[in-house]
Motif scaffolding. Sequence first.
Motif, PDB file in Angstrom:
ATOM      1  N   TYR A  52       2.275 -33.247   7.540  1.00 52.83           N
ATOM      2  CA  TYR A  52       2.300 -33.555   6.114  1.00 52.83           C
ATOM      3  C   TYR A  52       3.336 -34.606   5.742  1.00 52.83           C
ATOM      4  CZ  TYR A  52      -1.065 -29.911   5.205  1.00 52.83           C
ATOM      5  OH  TYR A  52      -2.209 -29.168   5.185  1.00 52.83           O
ATOM      6  N   GLU A  53       4.417 -34.702   6.496  1.00 56.41           N
ATOM      7  CA  GLU A  53       5.457 -35.690   6.199  1.00 56.41           C
ATOM      8  C   GLU A  53       5.046 -37.100   6.620  1.00 56.41           C
ATOM      9  OE1 GLU A  53       8.182 -35.454   4.479  1.00 56.41           O
ATOM     10  OE2 GLU A  53       8.485 -33.298   4.344  1.00 56.41           O
ATOM     11  N   SER A  54       4.470 -37.233   7.823  1.00 51.79           N
ATOM     12  CA  SER A  54       4.259 -38.581   8.382  1.00 51.79           C
ATOM     13  C   SER A  54       2.935 -38.770   9.104  1.00 51.79           C
ATOM     14  CB  SER A  54       5.378 -38.883   9.378  1.00 51.79           C
ATOM     15  OG  SER A  54       5.252 -38.009  10.510  1.00 51.79           O
ATOM     16  N   HIS A  55       2.149 -37.736   9.223  1.00 54.11           N
ATOM     17  CA  HIS A  55       0.935 -37.765  10.047  1.00 54.11           C
ATOM     18  C   HIS A  55       1.286 -38.162  11.475  1.00 54.11           C
ATOM     19  CE1 HIS A  55      -1.445 -37.053   6.498  1.00 54.11           C
ATOM     20  NE2 HIS A  55      -0.806 -38.038   5.903  1.00 54.11           N
ATOM     21  N   PHE A  71       9.812 -37.258  11.000  1.00 56.60           N
ATOM     22  CA  PHE A  71      10.270 -36.099  10.234  1.00 56.60           C
ATOM     23  C   PHE A  71      10.647 -36.457   8.803  1.00 56.60           C
ATOM     24  CE2 PHE A  71      11.389 -34.890  14.651  1.00 56.60           C
ATOM     25  CZ  PHE A  71      10.735 -33.680  14.743  1.00 56.60           C
ATOM     26  N   GLN A  72      10.568 -37.747   8.447  1.00 54.96           N
ATOM     27  CA  GLN A  72      10.930 -38.226   7.111  1.00 54.96           C
ATOM     28  C   GLN A  72      12.365 -37.822   6.743  1.00 54.96           C
ATOM     29  OE1 GLN A  72       8.567 -40.320   4.744  1.00 54.96           O
ATOM     30  NE2 GLN A  72       8.853 -40.772   6.914  1.00 54.96           N
ATOM     31  N   ILE A  73      13.296 -38.382   7.475  1.00 55.91           N
ATOM     32  CA  ILE A  73      14.724 -38.131   7.306  1.00 55.91           C
ATOM     33  C   ILE A  73      15.248 -39.008   6.174  1.00 55.91           C
ATOM     34  CG2 ILE A  73      16.972 -38.304   8.431  1.00 55.91           C
ATOM     35  CD1 ILE A  73      15.395 -37.684  11.099  1.00 55.91           C
ATOM     36  N   SER A  74      15.962 -38.401   5.230  1.00 59.50           N
ATOM     37  CA  SER A  74      16.399 -39.073   4.016  1.00 59.50           C
ATOM     38  C   SER A  74      17.583 -40.011   4.246  1.00 59.50           C
ATOM     39  CB  SER A  74      16.793 -38.036   2.965  1.00 59.50           C
ATOM     40  OG  SER A  74      17.350 -38.677   1.834  1.00 59.50           O
ATOM     41  N   GLN A  75      17.425 -41.228   3.755  1.00 61.95           N
ATOM     42  CA  GLN A  75      18.530 -42.190   3.815  1.00 61.95           C
ATOM     43  C   GLN A  75      19.613 -41.860   2.787  1.00 61.95           C
ATOM     44  OE1 GLN A  75      16.219 -45.730   2.999  1.00 61.95           O
ATOM     45  NE2 GLN A  75      16.991 -45.873   0.896  1.00 61.95           N
ATOM     46  N   ILE A  76      19.319 -41.009   1.840  1.00 63.71           N
ATOM     47  CA  ILE A  76      20.311 -40.641   0.832  1.00 63.71           C
ATOM     48  C   ILE A  76      21.437 -39.824   1.468  1.00 63.71           C
ATOM     49  CG2 ILE A  76      20.719 -39.324  -1.289  1.00 63.71           C
ATOM     50  CD1 ILE A  76      17.777 -39.994  -2.044  1.00 63.71           C
ATOM     51  N   TYR A  77      21.079 -38.918   2.378  1.00 62.06           N
ATOM     52  CA  TYR A  77      22.058 -38.002   2.948  1.00 62.06           C
ATOM     53  C   TYR A  77      22.311 -38.175   4.441  1.00 62.06           C
ATOM     54  CZ  TYR A  77      20.853 -35.589  -1.361  1.00 62.06           C
ATOM     55  OH  TYR A  77      20.605 -35.283  -2.680  1.00 62.06           O
ATOM     56  N   TRP A  78      21.312 -38.584   5.206  1.00 59.54           N
ATOM     57  CA  TRP A  78      21.376 -38.369   6.649  1.00 59.54           C
ATOM     58  C   TRP A  78      21.490 -39.607   7.508  1.00 59.54           C
ATOM     59  CZ3 TRP A  78      22.778 -33.686   7.142  1.00 59.54           C
ATOM     60  CH2 TRP A  78      22.359 -32.735   6.218  1.00 59.54           C
ATOM     61  N   CYS A  79      21.125 -40.780   7.008  1.00 58.49           N
ATOM     62  CA  CYS A  79      21.195 -41.985   7.828  1.00 58.49           C
ATOM     63  C   CYS A  79      21.540 -43.183   6.968  1.00 58.49           C
ATOM     64  CB  CYS A  79      19.887 -42.213   8.588  1.00 58.49           C
ATOM     65  SG  CYS A  79      18.410 -42.412   7.546  1.00 58.49           S
ATOM     66  N   SER A  80      21.882 -44.269   7.634  1.00 58.76           N
ATOM     67  CA  SER A  80      22.326 -45.472   6.938  1.00 58.76           C
ATOM     68  C   SER A  80      21.290 -46.587   7.062  1.00 58.76           C
ATOM     69  CB  SER A  80      23.648 -45.943   7.554  1.00 58.76           C
ATOM     70  OG  SER A  80      23.994 -47.216   7.066  1.00 58.76           O
ATOM     71  N   THR A  81      21.102 -47.295   5.972  1.00 55.86           N
ATOM     72  CA  THR A  81      20.195 -48.449   6.001  1.00 55.86           C
ATOM     73  C   THR A  81      20.945 -49.735   6.334  1.00 55.86           C
ATOM     74  OG1 THR A  81      20.430 -48.738   3.612  1.00 55.86           O
ATOM     75  CG2 THR A  81      18.547 -47.429   4.395  1.00 55.86           C
ATOM     76  N   SER A  82      22.251 -49.653   6.497  1.00 55.52           N
ATOM     77  CA  SER A  82      23.022 -50.829   6.913  1.00 55.52           C
ATOM     78  C   SER A  82      22.933 -50.949   8.434  1.00 55.52           C
ATOM     79  CB  SER A  82      24.481 -50.688   6.476  1.00 55.52           C
ATOM     80  OG  SER A  82      25.149 -49.745   7.290  1.00 55.52           O
TER      81      SER A  82
END
Length: 144
Positions: A52-55, A71-82
Motif C-alpha cells: 500500500y505504501e509503494s507497490h 517503505f515510504q520513509i519520511s524526510q520530515i523525521y527520518w532522512c535528509s534531502t541534502s
Amino acid sequence: MKFAVVASILLTAASINLGEAKIFGKCEFANTIRGLGFPEGEISTWVCIANYESHYDTNALNTQTGDHGIFQISQIYWCSTSGSPGGGCNARCSDFHDDDISNDATCVRIIFNEHQQISGNGFNAWTTYTAYCTGDTSSWLNGC
C-alpha cells in the motif's frame, strides 16, 4: 544544440537512476526482508504495508508528504534531502531509492522501535497499517 546535449545528459541520468531502482514481487520482497532479519511474525504485515505504501517500488516518492522508497520513509523525521546524512536514521533520503533495501530496513527498524515505545505498536508509524494491514495479514504470503 545546447538543448540536445542537456536533454541527453538528463535522459542518461534518469536511466541510470531507474536502473538502480527495483520493483519487487510480493514473495521476493517477503524473502528479502526475511533475509534481512525481520521477525517471521511480522513479514506478512510488512508485505501488506509495502504494497500500500509503494507497490514494492524502491524508487517510490510521495512528493506531497516527502516519503521515500519501498517503505515510504519520511524526510520530515527520518532522512535528509541534502547531500549529508541526517534525520532520525542518519541517512540520505536518496539512499532509499535503490535496489538495496538493507539501509531502508535498518531505518524501518529504528522507526518501528520508536513507535513501539510511544504507542505500544511499531506499525502505527505507517498510516496504511491502520487503514489496511491490521488483524490477520497471513493471506499476504499466499503463493509464497
